[in-house]
Design an enzyme around this catalytic site. Sequence first.
Site, PDB file in Angstrom:
ATOM      1  N   ARG A   1      -1.868   0.472  -0.184  1.00  0.00           N
ATOM      2  CA  ARG A   1      -2.839   0.515  -1.019  1.00  0.00           C
ATOM      3  C   ARG A   1      -2.811  -0.908  -2.048  1.00  0.00           C
ATOM      4  O   ARG A   1      -3.018  -0.906  -3.180  1.00  0.00           O
ATOM      5  CB  ARG A   1      -3.024   1.702  -2.081  1.00  0.00           C
ATOM      6  CG  ARG A   1      -3.161   2.951  -1.350  1.00  0.00           C
ATOM      7  CD  ARG A   1      -4.834   3.264  -1.659  1.00  0.00           C
ATOM      8  NE  ARG A   1      -5.244   4.223  -0.711  1.00  0.00           N
ATOM      9  CZ  ARG A   1      -5.422   5.580  -0.910  1.00  0.00           C
ATOM     10  NH1 ARG A   1      -5.291   5.822  -2.205  1.00  0.00           N
ATOM     11  NH2 ARG A   1      -5.673   6.649  -0.258  1.00  0.00           N
TER      12      ARG A   1
ATOM     13  N   ARG B   1      -7.992  -0.210  -6.481  1.00  0.00           N
ATOM     14  CA  ARG B   1      -8.536  -0.183  -7.876  1.00  0.00           C
ATOM     15  C   ARG B   1      -7.698  -0.487  -9.102  1.00  0.00           C
ATOM     16  O   ARG B   1      -8.128  -1.001 -10.158  1.00  0.00           O
ATOM     17  CB  ARG B   1      -8.852   1.325  -8.085  1.00  0.00           C
ATOM     18  CG  ARG B   1      -9.955   1.734  -7.418  1.00  0.00           C
ATOM     19  CD  ARG B   1     -10.130   3.285  -7.213  1.00  0.00           C
ATOM     20  NE  ARG B   1      -9.075   3.825  -6.701  1.00  0.00           N
ATOM     21  CZ  ARG B   1      -9.021   5.313  -6.544  1.00  0.00           C
ATOM     22  NH1 ARG B   1      -9.765   6.235  -7.129  1.00  0.00           N
ATOM     23  NH2 ARG B   1      -8.017   5.639  -5.681  1.00  0.00           N
TER      24      ARG B   1
ATOM     25  N   ARG C   1     -16.086  -4.012  -5.402  1.00  0.00           N
ATOM     26  CA  ARG C   1     -16.420  -2.318  -5.021  1.00  0.00           C
ATOM     27  C   ARG C   1     -17.641  -2.198  -5.537  1.00  0.00           C
ATOM     28  O   ARG C   1     -18.577  -1.392  -4.919  1.00  0.00           O
ATOM     29  CB  ARG C   1     -15.172  -1.621  -5.436  1.00  0.00           C
ATOM     30  CG  ARG C   1     -15.375  -0.170  -5.192  1.00  0.00           C
ATOM     31  CD  ARG C   1     -15.321   0.142  -3.878  1.00  0.00           C
ATOM     32  NE  ARG C   1     -15.842   1.750  -3.667  1.00  0.00           N
ATOM     33  CZ  ARG C   1     -16.963   2.009  -3.535  1.00  0.00           C
ATOM     34  NH1 ARG C   1     -18.041   1.207  -3.570  1.00  0.00           N
ATOM     35  NH2 ARG C   1     -17.305   3.365  -3.431  1.00  0.00           N
TER      36      ARG C   1
ATOM     37  N   ASP D   1     -10.667   2.878   5.999  1.00  0.00           N
ATOM     38  CA  ASP D   1     -10.083   4.176   5.424  1.00  0.00           C
ATOM     39  C   ASP D   1      -9.788   4.780   6.647  1.00  0.00           C
ATOM     40  O   ASP D   1     -10.412   4.415   7.901  1.00  0.00           O
ATOM     41  CB  ASP D   1     -10.910   4.863   4.601  1.00  0.00           C
ATOM     42  CG  ASP D   1     -10.353   5.832   3.495  1.00  0.00           C
ATOM     43  OD1 ASP D   1      -9.524   5.729   3.008  1.00  0.00           O
ATOM     44  OD2 ASP D   1     -10.337   7.316   4.313  1.00  0.00           O
TER      45      ASP D   1
ATOM     46  N   TYR E   1      -8.232  16.905   7.123  1.00  0.00           N
ATOM     47  CA  TYR E   1      -9.644  16.586   6.283  1.00  0.00           C
ATOM     48  C   TYR E   1     -10.754  16.997   7.083  1.00  0.00           C
ATOM     49  O   TYR E   1     -11.727  17.561   6.433  1.00  0.00           O
ATOM     50  CB  TYR E   1      -9.754  14.979   6.246  1.00  0.00           C
ATOM     51  CG  TYR E   1      -8.856  14.425   5.136  1.00  0.00           C
ATOM     52  CD1 TYR E   1      -9.096  14.620   3.893  1.00  0.00           C
ATOM     53  CD2 TYR E   1      -7.347  13.779   5.553  1.00  0.00           C
ATOM     54  CE1 TYR E   1      -8.205  13.955   2.949  1.00  0.00           C
ATOM     55  CE2 TYR E   1      -6.701  13.135   4.472  1.00  0.00           C
ATOM     56  CZ  TYR E   1      -7.145  13.241   3.167  1.00  0.00           C
ATOM     57  OH  TYR E   1      -6.251  12.796   2.471  1.00  0.00           O
TER      58      TYR E   1
HETATM   59  O1  1CP Z   1      -4.748  -1.562   0.760  1.00  0.00           O
HETATM   60  C1  1CP Z   1      -4.559  -0.930   1.506  1.00  0.00           C
HETATM   61  O2  1CP Z   1      -3.685  -0.067   1.710  1.00  0.00           O
HETATM   62  C2  1CP Z   1      -5.767  -0.759   2.770  1.00  0.00           C
HETATM   63  C3  1CP Z   1      -6.719   0.000   2.798  1.00  0.00           C
HETATM   64  C4  1CP Z   1      -6.515   1.595   2.796  1.00  0.00           C
HETATM   65  C5  1CP Z   1      -5.724   2.456   3.549  1.00  0.00           C
HETATM   66  C6  1CP Z   1      -4.452   1.942   4.380  1.00  0.00           C
HETATM   67  C7  1CP Z   1      -7.460   2.497   1.902  1.00  0.00           C
HETATM   68  C8  1CP Z   1      -8.444   2.423   1.137  1.00  0.00           C
HETATM   69  N1  1CP Z   1      -7.079   3.861   2.317  1.00  0.00           N
HETATM   70  C9  1CP Z   1      -6.069   3.748   3.489  1.00  0.00           C
HETATM   71  C10 1CP Z   1      -5.473   5.017   4.105  1.00  0.00           C
HETATM   72  C11 1CP Z   1      -5.806   6.428   3.638  1.00  0.00           C
HETATM   73  N2  1CP Z   1      -6.960   6.994   3.064  1.00  0.00           N
HETATM   74  C12 1CP Z   1      -4.869   7.466   3.645  1.00  0.00           C
HETATM   75  C13 1CP Z   1      -3.114   7.240   4.380  1.00  0.00           C
HETATM   76  C14 1CP Z   1      -2.498   6.689   3.212  1.00  0.00           C
HETATM   77  C15 1CP Z   1      -2.141   7.607   2.053  1.00  0.00           C
HETATM   78  O3  1CP Z   1      -1.644   8.492   2.053  1.00  0.00           O
HETATM   79  O4  1CP Z   1      -2.703   7.119   0.903  1.00  0.00           O
HETATM   80  C16 1CP Z   1      -5.340   8.602   3.059  1.00  0.00           C
HETATM   81  C17 1CP Z   1      -4.741   9.993   3.117  1.00  0.00           C
HETATM   82  C18 1CP Z   1      -6.784   8.312   2.916  1.00  0.00           C
HETATM   83  C19 1CP Z   1      -7.875   9.255   2.564  1.00  0.00           C
HETATM   84  C20 1CP Z   1      -8.296   8.882   1.103  1.00  0.00           C
HETATM   85  N3  1CP Z   1      -9.166   7.565   1.026  1.00  0.00           N
HETATM   86  C21 1CP Z   1      -8.425   9.130  -0.219  1.00  0.00           C
HETATM   87  C22 1CP Z   1      -6.998  10.374  -0.465  1.00  0.00           C
HETATM   88  C23 1CP Z   1      -7.648  11.784  -0.756  1.00  0.00           C
HETATM   89  C24 1CP Z   1      -6.719  12.688  -0.813  1.00  0.00           C
HETATM   90  O5  1CP Z   1      -6.726  13.578  -0.234  1.00  0.00           O
HETATM   91  O6  1CP Z   1      -5.886  12.749  -1.742  1.00  0.00           O
HETATM   92  C25 1CP Z   1      -8.990   8.545  -1.012  1.00  0.00           C
HETATM   93  C26 1CP Z   1      -9.087   8.694  -2.442  1.00  0.00           C
HETATM   94  C27 1CP Z   1      -9.459   7.408  -0.318  1.00  0.00           C
HETATM   95  C28 1CP Z   1     -10.447   6.373  -0.750  1.00  0.00           C
HETATM   96  C29 1CP Z   1      -9.633   5.049  -0.827  1.00  0.00           C
HETATM   97  N4  1CP Z   1      -9.319   4.280   0.330  1.00  0.00           N
HETATM   98  C30 1CP Z   1      -8.848   3.088   0.159  1.00  0.00           C
HETATM   99  C31 1CP Z   1      -9.084   2.981  -1.296  1.00  0.00           C
HETATM  100  C32 1CP Z   1      -8.687   1.853  -2.180  1.00  0.00           C
HETATM  101  C33 1CP Z   1      -9.564   4.274  -1.867  1.00  0.00           C
HETATM  102  C34 1CP Z   1     -10.152   4.335  -3.390  1.00  0.00           C
HETATM  103  C35 1CP Z   1     -11.530   4.633  -3.478  1.00  0.00           C
HETATM  104  C36 1CP Z   1     -12.403   3.476  -4.109  1.00  0.00           C
HETATM  105  O7  1CP Z   1     -11.920   2.366  -4.280  1.00  0.00           O
HETATM  106  O8  1CP Z   1     -13.786   3.617  -4.247  1.00  0.00           O
END
Ligand code: 1CP
Length: 343
Positions: free
Chosen positions: A23, A27, A36, A73, A149
């Site tokens: 990540r 944000r 975004r 994602d 999910y």
């Molecule tokens: O910078 C990076 O790492 C690249 C982008 C990236 C990656 C590799 C994002 C952007 N998401 C992910 C992987 C991801 N997404 C995982 C695996 C890693 C981890 O465990 O964190 C998972 C479980 C998700 C699912 C997901 N997407 C969630 C989690 C929900 C939960 O169950 O807790 C969320 C909130 C997202 C949204 C998301 N994805 C990425 C960002 C920056 C965001 C935030 C939303 C936004 O900016 O509006």
Amino acid sequence: MSKILLETLKGNPGERVPFWFMRQAGRYLPEYREVRATTKSFMEFCYSPEKAAEVTMQPIRRYGMDGAILFADILVVPDGLGQNVWFEAGSGPKLTPVKTAGDVDRLSLNDFHDKVGAVYETVAKLKHMLPVETTLLGFAGAPWTLATYMIEGAGSKDHAAARQMGYRNPDLFNRILDMLVDATAQYLCRQIDAGADAVQIFDSWAAALPESVFDDWVIKPTKAIVDRVRAKHPDTPIIGFPRLAGLQHIRFVDETGVDAVSLDTGISLDWAAAELQSKVCVQGNIDPHLVVSGGQKMVGEANRILDALKHGPHVFNLGHGFVPETPPENVALLSDTIRNYRR
Ligand code: 1CP
């Protein structure tokens, strides 16, 4: 110029320890929030190659990480299979849950590459934008984590719906896992075709699964993906991340055939050095909440991790992703600490 992250993942560490952060685009960066804000839907944002490539570049420009992770994602894959996926502000991902054989019948790979094709475009763009010494990382969610999910229809604490389907209706559950293996292997191969130098498979919810199902739900699907990607791309390193899998990391490394394993915050480093790093490259594992707090405590912990893993291939990373409240200046201090360390 050689890519030190890529070399380290291949088991050839140099004097300096390469780093990137899960990540790292996100944000906590004001410039991410700005881009975004130009797209309402998060999925649409993931499918906008120009914007996705731009936010992938942002942390590289600020901090010069050795690796850039494609911005997308993990839920792009269920979306590509035809499941409805959307994000609601403040409550995370939502999906139309897959509960019955009829629900699984409606999913397919037929339109998959058309639906997710924008992600491959993002990778291709990044290949031209990144400095030559920066490793481009592709990624996907592991089948088990995606299934949690898809079956729940949202994020969940104990993944009750997926576990119960896995026990009650293994045939249906295995159909979902098999489809995910197929889609994910193709998805990662296409990312590599488009220019990814290495890929990471995120099994964020691998925690606390009984040994008996860890084999069937985590190890076997991951191994099937590794085998298929490696058959096409034998030189592309694959990083596994079976988060919170404890002692089961040993079997995960031995049996999936990954080139590197990412360590969550709770892993003992002496244990990891002896049991895992002797076989593969390890990645990790500073606590993202310590980076929120920052200062000398963070620097001391980074040095402890670097020292503990200095005798083998190590990629510095977090134990899980950055949280939105991370002060960007703490990321600068952490990056400098790692960059200036010599083994
Ligand atoms: O910078 C990076 O790492 C690249 C982008 C990236 C990656 C590799 C994002 C952007 N998401 C992910 C992987 C991801 N997404 C995982 C695996 C890693 C981890 O465990 O964190 C998972 C479980 C998700 C699912 C997901 N997407 C969630 C989690 C929900 C939960 O169950 O807790 C969320 C909130 C997202 C949204 C998301 N994805 C990425 C960002 C920056 C965001 C935030 C939303 C936004 O900016 O509006």
